[in-house]
Each structure stands twice: as C-alpha cells, then as structure tokens.
Design an enzyme around this catalytic site. Structure first.
Site, PDB file in Angstrom:
ATOM      1  N   HIS A  59       0.865  -1.175   0.000  1.00 12.58           N
ATOM      2  CA  HIS A  59       0.000   0.000   0.000  1.00 12.58           C
ATOM      3  C   HIS A  59       0.906   1.230   0.000  1.00 12.58           C
ATOM      4  CE1 HIS A  59      -3.153  -2.738   2.046  1.00 12.58           C
ATOM      5  NE2 HIS A  59      -3.414  -2.644   0.743  1.00 12.58           N
ATOM      6  N   GLU A  62       1.672   3.666   3.109  1.00 13.23           N
ATOM      7  CA  GLU A  62       2.193   3.075   4.346  1.00 13.23           C
ATOM      8  C   GLU A  62       3.716   3.138   4.289  1.00 13.23           C
ATOM      9  OE1 GLU A  62       0.228  -0.722   4.581  1.00 13.23           O
ATOM     10  OE2 GLU A  62      -1.761   0.223   4.536  1.00 13.23           O
ATOM     11  N   HIS A 150       3.430  -3.295   6.904  1.00 15.92           N
ATOM     12  CA  HIS A 150       2.361  -2.339   6.621  1.00 15.92           C
ATOM     13  C   HIS A 150       2.279  -1.312   7.741  1.00 15.92           C
ATOM     14  CE1 HIS A 150       0.117  -4.456   3.274  1.00 15.92           C
ATOM     15  NE2 HIS A 150       0.944  -5.410   3.681  1.00 15.92           N
ATOM     16  N   GLU A 214       1.840  -4.725  11.252  1.00 11.37           N
ATOM     17  CA  GLU A 214       1.273  -3.381  11.273  1.00 11.37           C
ATOM     18  C   GLU A 214       2.191  -2.500  12.112  1.00 11.37           C
ATOM     19  OE1 GLU A 214      -1.204  -2.377   9.504  1.00 11.37           O
ATOM     20  OE2 GLU A 214      -1.940  -4.320   8.790  1.00 11.37           O
TER      21      GLU A 214
END
Length: 357
Positions: A59, A62, A150, A214
């Site tokens: 993405h 990110e 991410h 994350e």
C-alpha cells in the site's frame, strides 16, 4: 559503489531509468547483491540457513515500512552488517507511493491467490511479485520466512502487531511469535480463514513463517518517527545475521488474539454499527450490534469480541472487519494456524495425509 543502487534503493524504485536492466555485484565481504527488478533486490551470502522476504509498499501510503526496507538495503550495501541468510527486499508499488494512496485501482493485498488477468497495474504487480517470491524460495531448501510490512490507516489499541495468516500447511509458528516479542510488538493475531494477502501467499504456497506486520500509523514519506521501529530493525538484523534475538520488552506486555469471525461485505447496503474511524481492537460486549446488511444483524458473541480492520467502504466480496478474542496459547506445545481450526497443537497438511500433535 558502482551500481544502479548507489543513490539508494528507494530513490531508484521511485525514479527508475527508462532502460532498467537487472544487474548484480559482489561486495568486498562476499555478499552478492542482485537488482532483479524495479523495487526488488536479492541478497545472497555464500551460505545460508534461512530465506527471508521483507516486503513493503504493498500500500503506497504506508511509508514507515518503505523507509525501513530502504535503510536495511543501504546498510547491507555499506557493509554495516553481513547477512548469513538469503534475503529478498521489496518496495512494491511506486505509483501508489508517488500518489500517497493505498492503491490506484484495486487493493494489491487482495490479489495473491492466483495469477491475475492483467486488468490494471495492481494485477500486473501481484503477478510479478508472486513470480519473484516463487523464484526466490525455489532457489534453495532453506527455512522460508516472509515479513510483509504495513502501517495501519486508523488508531489502534495495539500500536504494532502481527497478523499470522491461516494456511493448509502444518507450520509451527512459535518461532514467529518469538520474533514478534523480540521486536517489541504489542500483539499477535492468529487467523482462521484463507485470504489472498501477500503473507498468506508465502505461508500457503511455501510453508513460510509469514506475517503481516502493522507498524504504527500511515504518514507522508520521511515524516515517520523511525525511532519507534528500532526494536523491530534490531530483531530483523539479528535474524538476518543468525544471531540471538533481542530480549522481549520489559516495559510492556504482549497480547495474543484469535480470529473468531470474518465479516464480508456482500452488498452496498452494508453498514457498520459504529464509527468508521473506530480504533483497531475496540471491544464490544456480548450482544452489542456490530454491523447490518439487508436485515442481517451481526452482534458480538459470548465473551464479547474486538474489531480489527473495520472498513465499510471495501469492495463487495471483500473483508469488512475481523472479529477477535484474546487467548493464551500454550507455547510449550506446537502452535499451528490452520484454516477453520482453533489455533493450537493439532494441525493438518493440505493433502490431509497426517495429523500432527
């Protein structure tokens, strides 16, 4: 260094020459560096016991993972550390990075189930990345790992956490949980259903120790506080150099969750029963309404559930939320994360030919 990468891996990825040609060099410490494609660099030591993929930029907004990958590649090129594992570094989606958006036409991290018809740039990228990873793991018999890095688009009650995909491979993921603790991550979440994410692809196809990490919140490129990710960087370098992992944090705990359900959006009438910007791991007591779609109401089950990655705006057929509950795995026994099974010491392989305990 006389190389296309002399200006930096990220800079080359964002501003590649029009006539890119794959190339390789050998550093003075014996490490081979192959620039396989735009956004793909492979590191090969003379001997290796692991093969590790570290991917970022799936993405484009990110950016902390992208900066971390760029830093690790630069450190290897500068011979600041000498890996003893084969490595594949990826910065995946330069177009989305330039646009500071998650994707251009389609969510790239939902395209790793099969080879895609090339209907857009994301499909083309997913096909290329699958081929790169397949070739990388096929080159040797080392233990496969994949960290897909991410950043969250929303606040989270756990600032950094790992999501371990469910697969049909019988893979004991305790080393992965140990790595998360050594990285000073806050939590791990164990999945129950197959997905089409990049980390799932490596877990399902190659039996890799794989997870989606994350790392904090989305930010503009070079506006991240990279000091927040020093423990993760130190753990990655230790793993890449076959050194002892750092000790877990003595200042914060570590939480484990298992996915109880996945809510899939099947109609444009789908609505969440709470604010779209609710933090990851927001808890709902038993019976509280979570979502509604054409008269079907989703409510929290016995014991309550926390919601992760809620998003009512996803495309039809995609995940609108994961629901999880905390649990304490017995790490004295194998920890398998198989499709549609409770995480724990019993697992099965895709051919169902054996049961492990």
């Amino acid at each position: 260094m006389d190389s296309q990468l002399s200006g930096g891996f990220l800079k080359h990825t964002l501003f590649p020459p029009s006539n890119f040609i794959p190339s390789s060099i050998t550093l003075s410490n014996g490490i081979n560096v192959s620039h396989n494609a735009i956004g793909v660099v492979e590191i090969t030591p003379p001997k290796a016991d692991k093969a590790i993929v570290v991917s970022s930029g799936i993405h484009g907004d990110e950016t902390a993972p992208i900066e971390l990958v760029d830093d690790l590649v630069s450190s290897i090129l500068d011979e600041a550390f000498r890996p003893t594992t084969r490595l594949l570094f990826i910065i995946a989606h330069p177009d989305a990075i330039h646009a500071h958006t998650r994707f251009i036409e389609e969510n790239l991290n939902r395209l790793f189930a099969v080879k895609n018809p090339v209907r857009n740039k994301e499909c083309e990228l997913a096909n290329e990345l699958q081929a790169q990873v397949q070739t990388f793991f096929a080159k040797g018999c080392e233990e496969p790992w994949h960290f897909d890095l991410h950043s969250a688009i929303r606040a989270s009650k756990h600032y950094m956490f790992g999501v371990v995909p469910a697969s049909s491979k019988a893979t004991d993921v305790r080393p992965l949980v140990g790595f998360l603790k050594a990285s000073h991550m806050d939590a791990v979440m164990l999945s129950r259903t197959p997905s089409s994410t990049f980390s799932w692809y490596s877990a399902e196809k190659f039996g890799a120790m794989a997870a989606t990490f994350e790392m904090g919140r989305v930010a503009r490129l070079y506006e991240n506080d990279m000091g927040e990710f020093v423990p993760l960087r130190e753990a990655l370098v230790a793993l890449m150099c076959s050194e002892a992992l750092p000790a877990p944090s003595s200042e914060k705990g570590f939480s484990s969750y298992k996915v109880t359900r996945t809510i899939t959006k099947t109609d444009d009438a789908f609505n969440l029963a709470f604010s779209d910007d609710a933090a990851n791991f927001t808890y709902f007591a038993e019976g509280e309404e979570l979502a509604e779609e054409n008269g079907t109401v989703f409510s929290a089950i016995a014991g309550g559930e926390a919601v992760v990655f809620p998003n009512s705006k996803v495309a039809i057929g995609q995940r609108a939320a994961l629901l999880v509950q905390p649990f304490e795995p017995d790490l004295s026994e194998p920890l398998y994360v198989n499709v549609e099974r409770e995480p724990g010491p019993i697992a099965y392989s895709a051919n169902h030919s054996r049961s492990l305990s």
